[in-house]
Design a protein around this motif. Sequence first.
Motif, PDB file in Angstrom:
ATOM      1  N   PHE A  96      -9.508   5.343   5.314  1.00  0.00           N
ATOM      2  CA  PHE A  96      -8.207   5.693   5.876  1.00  0.00           C
ATOM      3  C   PHE A  96      -7.148   4.632   5.562  1.00  0.00           C
ATOM      4  CE2 PHE A  96     -11.189   7.946   8.708  1.00  0.00           C
ATOM      5  CZ  PHE A  96     -10.698   9.232   8.554  1.00  0.00           C
ATOM      6  N   LYS A  97      -7.592   3.405   5.284  1.00  0.00           N
ATOM      7  CA  LYS A  97      -6.653   2.321   4.989  1.00  0.00           C
ATOM      8  C   LYS A  97      -6.422   2.151   3.487  1.00  0.00           C
ATOM      9  CE  LYS A  97      -7.598  -0.326   9.185  1.00  0.00           C
ATOM     10  NZ  LYS A  97      -8.062  -1.615   9.760  1.00  0.00           N
ATOM     11  N   ALA A  98      -7.032   2.998   2.680  1.00  0.00           N
ATOM     12  CA  ALA A  98      -6.840   2.927   1.230  1.00  0.00           C
ATOM     13  C   ALA A  98      -5.452   3.441   0.858  1.00  0.00           C
ATOM     14  CB  ALA A  98      -7.911   3.746   0.520  1.00  0.00           C
ATOM     15  N   GLY A  99      -5.015   3.110  -0.333  1.00  0.00           N
ATOM     16  CA  GLY A  99      -3.735   3.609  -0.819  1.00  0.00           C
ATOM     17  C   GLY A  99      -3.772   5.113  -1.017  1.00  0.00           C
ATOM     18  N   GLU A 100      -2.590   5.704  -1.147  1.00  0.00           N
ATOM     19  CA  GLU A 100      -2.514   7.163  -1.246  1.00  0.00           C
ATOM     20  C   GLU A 100      -3.290   7.701  -2.445  1.00  0.00           C
ATOM     21  OE1 GLU A 100       0.865  10.708  -1.517  1.00  0.00           O
ATOM     22  OE2 GLU A 100       1.466   8.614  -1.238  1.00  0.00           O
ATOM     23  N   LYS A 101      -3.202   7.018  -3.577  1.00  0.00           N
ATOM     24  CA  LYS A 101      -3.906   7.473  -4.775  1.00  0.00           C
ATOM     25  C   LYS A 101      -5.415   7.446  -4.576  1.00  0.00           C
ATOM     26  CE  LYS A 101      -4.285   6.642  -9.745  1.00  0.00           C
ATOM     27  NZ  LYS A 101      -3.841   5.792 -10.879  1.00  0.00           N
ATOM     28  N   ASP A 102      -5.931   6.347  -3.950  1.00  0.00           N
ATOM     29  CA  ASP A 102      -7.365   6.253  -3.695  1.00  0.00           C
ATOM     30  C   ASP A 102      -7.810   7.300  -2.680  1.00  0.00           C
ATOM     31  OD1 ASP A 102      -7.640   4.234  -5.489  1.00  0.00           O
ATOM     32  OD2 ASP A 102      -7.940   2.632  -4.029  1.00  0.00           O
ATOM     33  N   ARG A 103      -6.984   7.542  -1.677  1.00  0.00           N
ATOM     34  CA  ARG A 103      -7.348   8.562  -0.675  1.00  0.00           C
ATOM     35  C   ARG A 103      -7.479   9.923  -1.318  1.00  0.00           C
ATOM     36  NH1 ARG A 103      -3.415   6.208   2.714  1.00  0.00           N
ATOM     37  NH2 ARG A 103      -2.102   8.063   2.492  1.00  0.00           N
TER      38      ARG A 103
END
Length: 351
Positions: A96-103
């Motif tokens: 949930f704390k990953a960047g938008e691209k990783d999410r």
Amino acid sequence: MPPKAIPDQEGLKVLEQDLNSGKPGKLYLFYGEETYLRDHYLGRLREQLLAGGMGTFNLHQLSARDMSPHALEEAVDCLPMMGERTLVQVTDYDPFKAGEKDREGYLRILSQLPDYCCLVFLYDLIEYKRDARTKLAAALKQHGTAVNFCRQEQGKLERWIQTRFRALGKEISAALARDLIFLCGDLMTTLISEIEKIAAYAQGKRITREDVEAVATPRLEAVVFGMTDAISRGDFDQAACVLGSLYQRQEKTIKLMGTLGWQLRQLYSARLTLESGRGKGYLVSLWGLREFQAEKLLSSARRLSLDWCRQGVIRCAQTDLAMKSTGISEQGRQELIVNLLLELAASRQEG
């Protein structure tokens, strides 16, 4: 203070059903403070998924440092070797704390997990906080099971303690099991080592109270309760002995004072509960206690007046403030606590 929320146990029930049927799911999130229970179920999961001589080749572990959508996808795509399933364990990584691209990458992977793979996100040193607003949360809810390994309810914990003692060739009564929980806390992770110590010490098959008191390591909260309970009974010598034992344990006076204040606030609320005609259920919901803990509080509170409890809370707050004044030594803090104890005992005699 509002009642504490009851922990969600639905995920644990689902996991238990999956394991009992021999068909573990494809995605789990393991979190919660009861690490003994978590490790037990993780062990059962490994036994089922990694059975066979080549089982270890089907275990893929990723740390937070190694984690990325690419690394996760590689682990998930590894086909099982001489087995039917693989287990991918990701430890202490919060997607949930990953960047938008990783999410977005994780969302795609979780939505397309192959049938042969079981992916477990293990929250050990970090806290699990689901962001319900995200697509990732929706995907985890749709495709996986979040399992909260929380403190167990009283009946289950008592039976577990009795089972663990039986496994060591000993027997313990339900009442003494409750006392062990009160003395040492209600986390299995802590209790298991206490059970092993007591079983090794006990000479007879039946565990006695003397066995428990001889070798168990009590929580500070339980020791302080013993001190205030002794005052409520008018046993001031015992209260002084308990305080002396705390100083021998080299407990920090600030921590001791905080625990004593917390204990007296609980006693005050218990006395108010009796005054208002409410039962132990109110105390259970107010403080998040177990029923037998609430009963102990009420038993002490019955021997104390409402005014004594109120003044005890006030004097604790005043002593705590004095202890935190600049320039006061540790010995000076100890003297403040001794004086407070003498004052509480004296006012109890007068009452």
